[in-house]
Design an enzyme around this catalytic site. Structure first.
Site, mmCIF file in Angstrom:
data_model
loop_
_atom_site.group_PDB
_atom_site.id
_atom_site.type_symbol
_atom_site.label_atom_id
_atom_site.label_comp_id
_atom_site.label_asym_id
_atom_site.label_seq_id
_atom_site.Cartn_x
_atom_site.Cartn_y
_atom_site.Cartn_z
ATOM 1 N N THR A 209 0.828 -1.205 0.000
ATOM 2 C CA THR A 209 0.000 0.000 0.000
ATOM 3 C C THR A 209 0.860 1.253 0.000
ATOM 4 O O THR A 209 1.994 1.247 0.475
ATOM 5 C CB THR A 209 -0.927 0.044 1.234
ATOM 6 O OG1 THR A 209 -0.127 0.042 2.433
ATOM 7 C CG2 THR A 209 -1.891 -1.124 1.245
ATOM 8 N N ASN A 211 0.939 4.787 1.670
ATOM 9 C CA ASN A 211 0.380 5.548 2.787
ATOM 10 C C ASN A 211 0.421 7.033 2.445
ATOM 11 O O ASN A 211 1.465 7.571 2.083
ATOM 12 C CB ASN A 211 1.169 5.296 4.071
ATOM 13 C CG ASN A 211 0.875 3.938 4.655
ATOM 14 O OD1 ASN A 211 0.612 2.988 3.925
ATOM 15 N ND2 ASN A 211 0.915 3.834 5.974
ATOM 16 N N GLU A 257 -4.443 4.431 3.373
ATOM 17 C CA GLU A 257 -3.512 3.587 2.623
ATOM 18 C C GLU A 257 -4.213 3.015 1.403
ATOM 19 O O GLU A 257 -5.347 2.544 1.478
ATOM 20 C CB GLU A 257 -2.928 2.486 3.501
ATOM 21 C CG GLU A 257 -3.954 1.667 4.259
ATOM 22 C CD GLU A 257 -3.312 0.651 5.188
ATOM 23 O OE1 GLU A 257 -2.076 0.567 5.223
ATOM 24 O OE2 GLU A 257 -4.063 -0.073 5.876
#
Length: 312
Positions: A209, A211, A257
């Site tokens: 992911t 962020n 995220e």
């Protein structure tokens, strides 16, 4: 697009008979775009300069800060949208407590006439201005006839059963109804931010992911959303979790995220735009990482079906 600020900057000499869109324009929704489109068309027909004026900070931040709403856009996003709308210039009025005490005529004389020397001003039907919001469209038109400019208004814009307004859109975003907010906006509700380092746990479970550290004030509530991720102008399908990640993090720290489908590149320090397409589910805790991974896989599969339907 020229950008000038009141009271610091002079009006550019190349601005010819400015046709002005006047308002706050938070979100640049369908109603706002109708005003900007009209201003651009009228200015084009006359060989004039199309200009938009807005205020920074948002006036409620100064006159009633305890009731000021979270904004849908940052100033940078708003200026980008003005430029994309094809306007020649943007005039940003620095809103202060002193300026908030100006009566409507003082504002019109000082800003519209003496500073910008406008030829025509367009506003929304409910635009109010001056101390205690005492000025309305009728007063603006009367002052214009006396001071040498024309004033026109755009009637409220409806989408299906609703009058389009920033207030309604803020409420929809706050309720997680991002698809409905996008319908009233005429575009996805989006946030921008810088990709920062997290704990890198997403990569270890197969779903890396990005962020996001964002200055946007209006975030949808905690949950999982089908989203788009725009990187260097390329729009990619993704899913985004907003929340505290209760399965893997007990700190209570809120994070945004985004997992971008079929994408694996170092994004740290880059700017990412996340557009919200549809809310998928609430955030919740799972009893194990395996159950969390299975749910994320199901979320991705469901989002891909949605994106196929949307031809993303």
């Amino acid at each position: 697009m020229d950008i000038i600020h009141f009271p610091d900057d002079p009006r550019p000499a190349r601005w010819t008979q400015p046709v002005l869109a006047l308002g706050n324009f938070d979100g640049l929704h369908r109603g706002h775009r109708k005003i900007l489109d009209r201003v651009r068309r009228v200015a084009g027909e006359r060989g004039a300069t199309s200009v938009v004026m807005t205020f920074d900070p948002h006036p409620p931040r100064i006159v009633r800060p305890d009731k000021a709403p979270p904004l849908l856009m940052t100033t940078a996003q708003k200026l980008e949208a003005f430029a994309d709308a094809g306007l020649h210039g943007a005039a940003i009025v620095r809103f202060t407590l002193e300026l908030s005490r100006w009566d409507p005529e003082t504002f019109v004389r000082s800003v519209l006439v003496d500073w910008l020397r406008v030829a025509e001003v367009w506003v929304g039907a409910n635009f109010l201005f001056g101390h205690d919001r005492a000025g309305n469209f009728s007063l603006l038109r009367m002052l214009g006839s006396r001071l040498g400019f024309k004033a026109e208004k755009i009637d409220p814009v409806r989408y299906k059963d609703f009058v389009v307004s920033s207030t309604r859109i803020r409420r929809l975003v706050a309720e997680g109804r991002v698809d409905e907010a996008g319908a009233l906006l005429g575009h996805q509700y989006y946030i921008d931010g810088t990709v920062v380092h997290g704990d890198h746990r997403g990569r270890t479970i197969g779903f890396p992911t990005a962020n996001l550290c964002s200055e946007n004030e209006s975030l949808p509530p905690h949950g999982v959303y089908a989203t788009t991720a725009t990187i260097d102008g390329v729009v990619r399908p993704s899913i985004t979790n907003i929340g505290v990640r209760p399965t893997i993090d007990r700190s209570g720290r809120m994070v945004t995220e985004t997992h971008i489908f079929a994408f694996d590149a170092d994004l740290y320090g880059t700017t990412l735009r996340v557009g919200f397409v549809q809310r998928m589910r609430d955030e919740r805790a799972f009893d194990s990482l395996d159950l969390l991974k299975a749910q994320i896989a199901a979320d991705c599969a469901r989002a891909r079906v949605l994106f196929d339907h949307l031809s993303l």
